[in-house]
Design a protein around this motif. Structure first.
Motif, mmCIF file in Angstrom:
data_model
loop_
_atom_site.group_PDB
_atom_site.id
_atom_site.type_symbol
_atom_site.label_atom_id
_atom_site.label_comp_id
_atom_site.label_asym_id
_atom_site.label_seq_id
_atom_site.Cartn_x
_atom_site.Cartn_y
_atom_site.Cartn_z
ATOM 1 N N PRO A 191 0.719 -1.069 -0.078
ATOM 2 C CA PRO A 191 -0.027 0.142 0.002
ATOM 3 C C PRO A 191 0.749 1.216 -0.023
ATOM 4 O O PRO A 191 1.620 1.469 0.917
ATOM 5 C CB PRO A 191 -0.703 -0.154 1.435
ATOM 6 C CG PRO A 191 -0.352 -1.154 1.770
ATOM 7 C CD PRO A 191 0.870 -1.914 1.301
ATOM 8 N N VAL A 192 0.939 2.105 -1.032
ATOM 9 C CA VAL A 192 1.630 3.209 -1.002
ATOM 10 C C VAL A 192 1.048 4.715 -0.943
ATOM 11 O O VAL A 192 1.674 5.493 -0.815
ATOM 12 C CB VAL A 192 2.497 3.286 -2.457
ATOM 13 C CG1 VAL A 192 3.443 2.053 -2.379
ATOM 14 C CG2 VAL A 192 1.440 3.094 -3.716
ATOM 15 N N LEU A 193 -0.378 4.641 -0.911
ATOM 16 C CA LEU A 193 -0.903 6.017 -1.150
ATOM 17 C C LEU A 193 -2.383 5.726 -0.623
ATOM 18 O O LEU A 193 -2.913 4.879 -0.972
ATOM 19 C CB LEU A 193 -0.901 6.724 -2.546
ATOM 20 C CG LEU A 193 -1.225 8.273 -2.634
ATOM 21 C CD1 LEU A 193 -0.260 8.897 -1.969
ATOM 22 C CD2 LEU A 193 -1.274 8.335 -4.127
ATOM 23 N N LEU A 194 -3.044 6.530 0.258
ATOM 24 C CA LEU A 194 -4.432 6.617 0.331
ATOM 25 C C LEU A 194 -4.779 7.813 -0.147
ATOM 26 O O LEU A 194 -4.154 8.929 -0.248
ATOM 27 C CB LEU A 194 -4.528 6.676 2.059
ATOM 28 C CG LEU A 194 -4.122 5.468 2.875
ATOM 29 C CD1 LEU A 194 -4.404 5.608 4.242
ATOM 30 C CD2 LEU A 194 -4.567 4.234 2.289
ATOM 31 N N ILE A 195 -6.297 7.822 -0.421
ATOM 32 C CA ILE A 195 -6.927 9.059 -0.923
ATOM 33 C C ILE A 195 -8.385 9.141 -0.286
ATOM 34 O O ILE A 195 -9.111 8.319 -0.461
ATOM 35 C CB ILE A 195 -7.273 9.086 -2.613
ATOM 36 C CG1 ILE A 195 -5.898 8.700 -3.406
ATOM 37 C CG2 ILE A 195 -7.675 10.250 -3.180
ATOM 38 C CD1 ILE A 195 -5.870 8.390 -4.667
ATOM 39 N N THR A 196 -8.595 10.316 0.513
ATOM 40 C CA THR A 196 -9.782 10.408 1.094
ATOM 41 C C THR A 196 -10.633 10.964 -0.095
ATOM 42 O O THR A 196 -10.261 12.216 -0.943
ATOM 43 C CB THR A 196 -9.602 11.364 2.089
ATOM 44 O OG1 THR A 196 -8.877 12.717 1.547
ATOM 45 C CG2 THR A 196 -9.027 10.826 3.350
ATOM 46 N N VAL A 197 -11.646 10.886 -0.029
ATOM 47 C CA VAL A 197 -12.954 11.276 -1.066
ATOM 48 C C VAL A 197 -14.170 11.802 -0.553
ATOM 49 O O VAL A 197 -14.790 10.953 0.346
ATOM 50 C CB VAL A 197 -13.195 10.188 -2.176
ATOM 51 C CG1 VAL A 197 -13.903 10.775 -3.115
ATOM 52 C CG2 VAL A 197 -11.696 9.666 -2.588
ATOM 53 N N GLY A 198 -14.598 12.881 -0.984
ATOM 54 C CA GLY A 198 -15.966 13.161 -0.280
ATOM 55 C C GLY A 198 -16.299 14.656 -0.957
ATOM 56 O O GLY A 198 -15.511 15.194 -1.544
ATOM 57 N N TYR A 199 -17.479 14.947 -0.823
ATOM 58 C CA TYR A 199 -18.039 16.353 -1.231
ATOM 59 C C TYR A 199 -17.446 17.326 -0.131
ATOM 60 O O TYR A 199 -17.375 17.043 1.099
ATOM 61 C CB TYR A 199 -19.507 16.594 -1.538
ATOM 62 C CG TYR A 199 -20.057 15.685 -2.401
ATOM 63 C CD1 TYR A 199 -19.986 16.022 -3.805
ATOM 64 C CD2 TYR A 199 -20.680 14.175 -2.149
ATOM 65 C CE1 TYR A 199 -20.392 15.345 -4.922
ATOM 66 C CE2 TYR A 199 -21.040 13.519 -3.444
ATOM 67 C CZ TYR A 199 -20.889 14.338 -4.611
ATOM 68 O OH TYR A 199 -21.389 13.373 -5.742
ATOM 69 N N PRO A 200 -16.869 18.424 -0.596
ATOM 70 C CA PRO A 200 -16.357 19.371 0.174
ATOM 71 C C PRO A 200 -17.278 19.923 0.916
ATOM 72 O O PRO A 200 -18.377 20.339 0.733
ATOM 73 C CB PRO A 200 -15.717 20.375 -0.738
ATOM 74 C CG PRO A 200 -15.537 20.007 -2.069
ATOM 75 C CD PRO A 200 -16.548 18.678 -2.206
ATOM 76 N N GLU A 201 -16.928 20.250 2.402
ATOM 77 C CA GLU A 201 -17.751 20.776 3.367
ATOM 78 C C GLU A 201 -18.237 22.131 2.875
ATOM 79 O O GLU A 201 -17.378 22.944 2.258
ATOM 80 C CB GLU A 201 -17.006 20.811 4.735
ATOM 81 C CG GLU A 201 -18.181 21.141 5.876
ATOM 82 C CD GLU A 201 -17.274 21.163 7.207
ATOM 83 O OE1 GLU A 201 -16.314 21.872 7.172
ATOM 84 O OE2 GLU A 201 -17.427 20.233 8.112
ATOM 85 N N SER A 202 -19.443 22.380 3.032
ATOM 86 C CA SER A 202 -19.755 24.011 2.543
ATOM 87 C C SER A 202 -19.199 24.869 3.272
ATOM 88 O O SER A 202 -19.055 24.889 4.492
ATOM 89 C CB SER A 202 -21.480 24.070 2.480
ATOM 90 O OG SER A 202 -21.985 24.267 3.837
ATOM 91 N N GLY A 203 -18.612 25.924 2.687
ATOM 92 C CA GLY A 203 -17.849 27.102 3.140
ATOM 93 C C GLY A 203 -16.474 26.688 3.391
ATOM 94 O O GLY A 203 -15.669 27.400 3.763
ATOM 95 N N SER A 204 -16.115 25.520 3.042
ATOM 96 C CA SER A 204 -14.436 25.258 2.871
ATOM 97 C C SER A 204 -13.938 25.831 1.888
ATOM 98 O O SER A 204 -14.393 26.363 1.154
ATOM 99 C CB SER A 204 -14.373 23.698 3.003
ATOM 100 O OG SER A 204 -14.709 23.288 1.631
#
Ligand code: FMN
Length: 196
Positions: free
Chosen positions: A149-162
């Motif tokens: 395992p060489v990399l992790l990627i977090t994924v999601g919709y950006p929090e509003s106002g971020s």
């Protein structure tokens, strides 16, 4: 979104909304990652998509060092994707050995960026995470010893106002070296002359 806008607006997102990521969207990102170029077309990558809350939370915790706040945002992401290095084909292995270059890591970087750019085009935020406990990640995701395992990627919709949502300027508020510092003309160190 045209390509220039996409690369200007993509940025690492470290605050996520709770909104789940549609399966079709993640599949589109995986397709983009799959189409990346690689040395000798080895395609030395495998993507493990982790959405199960318990497993994902445990994985997120493996990115947080014992001291400091680094990567604490990862627990908030509705999805984490682990990028596993597969054994490259023999031509790529020989080429890498002869040229003393880790082609497989270059390949994985390109593929992961394909993933992230496709995500950005779909309005999703991502953050690549290179700092995590590899041994425990391997155990948690049942990755064979022959893979890494060489990399992790977090994924999601950006929090509003971020910041990721707020800043749509060219460069999206990103701090980068000047063009002249990263590019030369004809030979190393001869300054790049900007076109008008
Ligand atoms: C290989 C790699 C590893 C990274 N590891 C981390 C990490 O562990 N934690 C983190 O918050 N960001 C991580 N990042 C994100 C970078 O900090 C980020 O890409 C950089 O600061 C530029 O910002 P931008 O992505 O918003 O343009 C990583 C990026 C790459 C390419």
């Amino acid at each position: 979104m045209d390509f220039t806008t996409l690369v200007e607006q993509r940025r690492s997102v470290r605050a996520y909304a709770e909104t789940p990521v549609p399966r079709a969207a993640i599949e589109q990102c995986l397709q983009a990652a799959r189409l990346a170029p690689s040395a000798c077309n080895a395609q030395p990558w495998h993507y493990v998509v982790v959405s199960d809350t318990a497993r994902r939370t445990e994985l997120a915790r493996l990115t947080v060092p014992p001291v400091g706040a680094m990567n604490r945002f990862a627990v908030q992401a509705p999805l984490i994707v682990a990028v596993i290095a597969e054994r490259p084909n023999i031509s790529s292995q020989i080429g890498a050995a002869l040229k003393n270059k880790p082609f497989y890591l270059i390949d994985i970087g390109i593929s992961a960026e394909h993933f992230c750019l496709q995500a950005a085009e779909l309005g999703l935020g991502t953050c690549m995470i290179g700092w995590f406990d590899e041994k425990r990640t391997r155990a948690l995701l049942e990755v064979p010893k022959s893979r890494r395992p060489v990399l992790l990627i977090t994924v999601g919709y950006p929090e509003s106002g971020s910041p990721a949502q707020a800043d749509h300027s060219p460069q999206g508020g990103k701090r980068r070296k000047a063009l002249e510092a990263v590019a030369s003309t004809e030979r190393w160190g001869q300054p790049w002359r900007r076109s008008d």
